[in-house]
Structure formats: structure tokens, C-alpha cells
Motif scaffolding. Structure first.
Motif, PDB file in Angstrom:
ATOM      1  N   GLU A  74       1.185  -1.381   0.345  1.00  0.00           N
ATOM      2  CA  GLU A  74      -0.643  -0.181   0.016  1.00  0.00           C
ATOM      3  C   GLU A  74       1.175   1.174  -0.111  1.00  0.00           C
ATOM      4  N   ASN A  75       1.631   1.536   0.350  1.00  0.00           N
ATOM      5  CA  ASN A  75       2.636   2.101   0.974  1.00  0.00           C
ATOM      6  C   ASN A  75       4.351   2.418   0.416  1.00  0.00           C
ATOM      7  N   GLY A  76       4.627   0.791   0.423  1.00  0.00           N
ATOM      8  CA  GLY A  76       5.962   1.026  -0.624  1.00  0.00           C
ATOM      9  C   GLY A  76       7.151   1.148   1.135  1.00  0.00           C
ATOM     10  N   TYR A  77       6.438   0.967   2.524  1.00  0.00           N
ATOM     11  CA  TYR A  77       6.850   1.176   3.404  1.00  0.00           C
ATOM     12  C   TYR A  77       6.515   1.065   4.869  1.00  0.00           C
ATOM     13  N   CYS A  78       7.343   0.065   5.927  1.00  0.00           N
ATOM     14  CA  CYS A  78       7.016  -0.057   7.121  1.00  0.00           C
ATOM     15  C   CYS A  78       7.599   0.186   8.068  1.00  0.00           C
ATOM     16  N   ILE A  79       7.335   0.914   9.089  1.00  0.00           N
ATOM     17  CA  ILE A  79       7.598   0.630  10.068  1.00  0.00           C
ATOM     18  C   ILE A  79       7.398   0.066  11.354  1.00  0.00           C
ATOM     19  N   LEU A  80       8.398  -0.680  12.068  1.00  0.00           N
ATOM     20  CA  LEU A  80       7.193  -1.691  13.626  1.00  0.00           C
ATOM     21  C   LEU A  80       8.258  -1.095  14.684  1.00  0.00           C
ATOM     22  N   PRO A  81       7.676  -1.219  15.857  1.00  0.00           N
ATOM     23  CA  PRO A  81       8.267  -1.400  17.036  1.00  0.00           C
ATOM     24  C   PRO A  81       9.477  -2.385  17.933  1.00  0.00           C
TER      25      PRO A  81
END
Length: 213
Positions: free
Chosen positions: A21-28
Motif C-alpha cells: 500500500e505505502n512502499g514502506y513499513c515501520i515496526l517497533p
């Protein structure tokens, strides 16, 4: 390299959905906390023993040192060290899971430890140029326990083609970022204390390097 899957299928689905969907992902948090601590101790010892070297820009014949662009130190992970091997095995399983969900054709993975000392930074850049690199996805795993916001060193990610920052990531232990290598300009803001991470790239098979049959 085969290894037990360290990431839950639900979390892998979340990563795949956000990449699509966004081209990136940030996970804690992506990996088990003990592995993150082992990796932190590993890179800190490399720093203590001067086993990291000044990073440059470009590769092969184009490689050069340029302290106006970046001032970090790096060391490539090795299959011969058990802690490095544990991380590379986890990323191998992660690669297979992403291929299964997104059909990206990711073929292999390379990664290096990175140390940013006080005053170090990495100016805005992209990790791959369209049609000129086999790097598909960039990953960053942060290895800094108890990172204070005033210490700087955030990863700033930009909306492509603009000056708009779409994400500012604190380099806290366990935080994991993955994004399309040729799409998102990003930079590491100046640090005020030692900052450790692992930067890596999932790559597709380079036809010029494919084995003959």
C-alpha cells in the motif's frame, strides 16, 4: 539458508500489506528481544576493537570517501560468526515470506553493521536508482537501548520528489524499517551519542551475474 521463522504470520501479513500500500513499513519490534541484545553487544564490541571502517559512497570502481555526505563506520555481517548468522538466517526466512506474499523475486540479502559516532550523519540519498541496481528492499534494524530523543540520529524518510518528511524514526533497540530501495529518499540526522544499527538490502538476481546452465 533455512531457519525457523522468528516472525508471526500475522506480523508478516502486516508488513506485506503496508509495503504493497505505502512502499514502506515501520515496526517497533520484529525480532526476538534476546537476538536484538546479542546484535547490540556484537556491534559495540566491533566498535571497541576498531573493527569498523569508515564508510564511503559508490561501489567498486566508483567507491570514494566523502565526509560531507556520510560519516558512519561499517562492517559487513559474516556467515562465519554465530550472531551474524542468526540475523542473516532470520532475514532469509523473512525474504521467503515476503516472496510468498508479494511475488517480489527477492534472491538474496546483504547487510552491514553501522556505527554513527557523535556528530556523524548521512545526507539525503536513495539506496538504488531505477534500472541501475538489483537492490529491491532496504531494511534497517536499530540496536540502541534507551535512546533519548535529544540524542538525534533519527531516520528521516521523504515523500518521493518532495521535501516533505513522511516518517521520522527514533533509532531505538528493536525498531525495524523496510522500504523500497529506489523510491524513498532518506537521511540520518546528526547524532549526539554513539548510534548502532544494521542496514541491509534484499536483492533480485542480477542477470549479468546469473550462473550459466
Amino acid at each position: 539458508m533455512n531457519a525457523p521463522l522468528l516472525v508471526s504470520p500475522d506480523l508478516l501479513d502486516q508488513v506485506a500489506d503496508q509495503l504493497a500500500e505505502n512502499g514502506y513499513c515501520i515496526l517497533p519490534q520484529l525480532l526476538p528481544l534476546p537476538l536484538n541484545h546479542d546484535l547490540y553487544r556484537r556491534v559495540a564490541r566491533l566498535d571497541d576493537h576498531n573493527a569498523l571502517t569508515r564508510a564511503g559512497i559508490g561501489r567498486d570502481q566508483q567507491f570514494q570517501l566523502n565526509t560531507t555526505i556520510r560519516r558512519d563506520e561499517t562492517r559487513w555481517l559474516s556467515d562465519e560468526h554465530p550472531i551474524d548468522q542468526a540475523y542473516l538466517a532470520a532475514m532469509s526466512s523473512f525474504r521467503l515470506a515476503l516472496n510468498e506474499r508479494l511475488f517480489l523475486g527477492l534472491f538474496d540479502y546483504e547487510a552491514h553493521f553501522a556505527h554513527y559516532g557523535p556528530g556523524a550523519f548521512y545526507k539525503r540519498h536513495v539506496d538504488a536508482f531505477k534500472g541501475q541496481s538489483n537492490r529491491i528492499l532496504t531494511t534497517v534494524l536499530y540496536l540502541n537501548p534507551f535512546w533519548p530523543a535529544e540524542a538525534g540520529g533519527q531516520l528521516a524518510m521523504y515523500q518521493p520528489g518532495t521535501e516533505k518528511i513522511i516518517a521520522s524514526v527514533e533509532p531505538e533497540l528493536g525498531t525495524f524499517v523496510v522500504f523500497l530501495s529506489d523510491t524513498f529518499p532518506h537521511e540520518v540526522l546528526p547524532c549526539r551519542q554513539d548510534r548502532y544499527s544494521i542496514a541491509g538490502w534484499f536483492r533480485c538476481l542480477d542477470p549479468l551475474q546469473a550462473p550459466s546452465i
